[in-house]
Write an enzyme that holds these catalytic residues in place. Structure first.
Site, PDB file in Angstrom:
ATOM      1  N   GLY B  54       0.819  -1.195   0.000  1.00 53.63           N
ATOM      2  CA  GLY B  54       0.000   0.000   0.000  1.00 53.63           C
ATOM      3  C   GLY B  54       0.855   1.248   0.000  1.00 53.63           C
ATOM      4  CG  HIS B  57       3.709   2.337   4.052  1.00 59.99           C
ATOM      5  ND1 HIS B  57       3.136   2.599   5.267  1.00 59.99           N
ATOM      6  CD2 HIS B  57       2.958   1.371   3.466  1.00 59.99           C
ATOM      7  CE1 HIS B  57       2.080   1.805   5.415  1.00 59.99           C
ATOM      8  NE2 HIS B  57       1.951   1.059   4.343  1.00 59.99           N
ATOM      9  CE  LYS B 104       4.869  -2.904   3.834  1.00 61.58           C
ATOM     10  NZ  LYS B 104       4.808  -2.723   2.362  1.00 61.58           N
ATOM     11  CG  HIS B 214      -1.141  -0.507   7.271  1.00 59.48           C
ATOM     12  ND1 HIS B 214      -0.281  -1.508   7.612  1.00 59.48           N
ATOM     13  CD2 HIS B 214      -0.976  -0.296   5.939  1.00 59.48           C
ATOM     14  CE1 HIS B 214       0.381  -1.912   6.533  1.00 59.48           C
ATOM     15  NE2 HIS B 214      -0.010  -1.185   5.508  1.00 59.48           N
TER      16      HIS B 214
END
Lengths: 328, 328
Positions: B54, B57, B104, B214
């Site tokens: 996602g 980051h 991850k 997150h």
């Protein structure tokens, strides 16, 4: 206020010790008085570049000490000028070719660097940085030095490494400063640890245009608008100031003020680069990230420098510092 | 919510375009589907390293694409797994030596990378990152992958550049992951643009231990304590997990989660390094800064990797990416 600190009085010292330990291959810390110098002393004669200013803007200036950039940096307390004894101690890095001080235009910084220059034995000159177009040039204390400082430091660092003499370095530094313009915008203000609360408050639908890097208000509080509108406003002011000709090569620097995600900085960069391209200007070099911060301020600044071939070559030259590194 | 965006749906795409434009010498962007690859294709055969996950980051993972590190990265929407078609498209970087996926440990990431691996024609292997010690190893979905990912990517990147084969890369990647432990702490949560408010609230005197990346809660909400106490708690958990012997060489990585000033990260680093030194451990390599962020979260994580000589040599090898660069 929530921060990762022990006592706010010890923050600077503990932080500098961590910085020096993490980057021991590049920098050494002198503790009393505080200054940071290169680990590898230059053996060849070169002009010594020394900068400094209040802390809270990291990586500026300590993160830019190293081969191809600064010889030493003097960090003051947070948002507070370093003292003349720091600068005088840092002059230990001088090796016979004189010292060039790079000073952001704030009254305290200017005064203390002037006092140090008067008290040292070697030749010295000073380049004053005043790139912030949020203040008019005829403002009582002149314009402020902000994110453009890094650009002067990089270009002068390469020139000094190449053996350029003190007076030529001074002329080049003044030139780069005159070809550089910056402006900042904040979404949320920063919190100085000793104060414990934001230095100004912004409502949920307001942003502050023309902020500096010390948590001071800007020239205008406006409604929150789109990133496109914000960039259009800032870029218009920067171009009005610098008046670039068509096909001018540009260094475009989008700088995060501390708490702004890199995703948003890249979006800002995209809009700013497109603005320049639409004006038949050439974005020749770029830098995006947190380089001249204001503690945990949410915001960013945009800096434009008009480049010539000499400046491009010096910008591209190898640099090996904690926070700017290429070609080494 | 105040952010530098136009429409939140367009944030990722506009940001990636800015990223690719600012770093055109290093990366190229494929728009449909989104993936980032090296500008300079490798001519020699080498294992292709592909990561992704996602967005939000940054600089992970796109900022680590380049010589000596990743061959491609697949950015999903914010905090959302990339889709198999992105990974399948990114496999275009493979040049005959197979693909190693670095993933991850999140259910969506794992599933989508597995689907892609099944559908491609070339040899592939996967290294799963689960360095986050905030969750127990026997947690139903296992431990999460957080800031240790970068360390695996750097070491494997150098190994692949040196010509290490696919199965040896897989073994090395698993080893580095097993020797790496991370834990995070938040002072303030982050705001996902599509949601418009923090994903959890923390009172003025509370901090969250064991947060992921997150915006999820950690394992404990505790009173705000000193930086020394926070570091002591985290380092104790990391050392209990890794059980280093005396004189073990360590890579110490202090990672900012997005909105934490570099000054504070260096203070945290100083405390963490001192903790290790007091246990007769040797801090041999260091990395401090914003590398695996969680949008605008105020917080940090500490990662410890136990090093051997091979890992040190690979860590030190040249790398030339947008956000990790040395020796090039």
């Amino acid at each position: 206020m929530k921060k990762f600190i022990n006592k706010s009085d010890d923050l600077l010292s503990e932080s500098l010790q961590g910085f020096a330990k993490a980057h021991a291959d590049i920098v050494q810390l002198n503790l009393d008085p505080h200054y940071v110098r290169r680990t590898e002393a230059t053996t060849k004669p070169k002009v010594a570049l020394i900068s400094g200013g209040g802390s809270g803007h990291e990586p500026l200036h300590t993160g830019f000490v190293g081969k191809g950039m600064l010889d030493a940096a003097c960090p003051g307390q947070i948002f507070t000028s370093p003292t003349p004894d720091q600068m005088m101690a840092a002059v230990a890095v001088e090796n016979g070719s004189g010292v060039l001080f790079i000073v952001k235009n704030y009254a305290g910084d200017v005064m203390n660097f002037e006092m140090a220059a008067e008290m040292i034995d070697c030749d010295s000159a000073t380049v004053l940085i005043d790139d912030d177009v949020a203040l008019p040039k005829d403002h009582s204390t002149g314009r402020r030095g902000v994110a453009g400082t890094l650009i002067v430091e990089k270009i002068l660092g390469a020139a000094a490494e190449n053996g350029m003499g003190l007076s030529a370095c001074k002329i080049l530094g003044d030139k780069v400063n005159s070809l550089t313009a910056s402006m900042g915008v904040a979404l949320h203000c920063c919190t100085v640890p000793a104060l414990g609360k934001p230095t100004f408050e912004l409502e949920d639908n307001k942003i502050e245009m023309g902020v500096g890097i010390h948590g001071e208000r800007g020239h205008d509080t406006i409604d929150l608008v789109s990133a496109s509108d914000i960039v259009e406003q800032i870029m218009t002011v920067l171009c009005d100031d610098l008046k670039p000709s068509a096909n001018q090569k540009i260094l475009l620097h989008v700088n995060g003020l501390g708490a702004t995600p890199l995703m948003e900085l890249h979006l800002i960069y995209n809009l700013a680069a497109t603005f320049l391209e639409n004006k038949q200007l050439i974005v020749s070099r770029s830098l995006v990230g947190n380089y001249t911060t204001s503690l945990d301020m949410t915001g960013c600044s945009i800096t434009v420098t008009l480049l010539d071939d000499e400046m491009i070559e010096l910008w591209d030259a190898p640099v090996n510092t904690a926070n700017l590194r290429w070609g080494c």
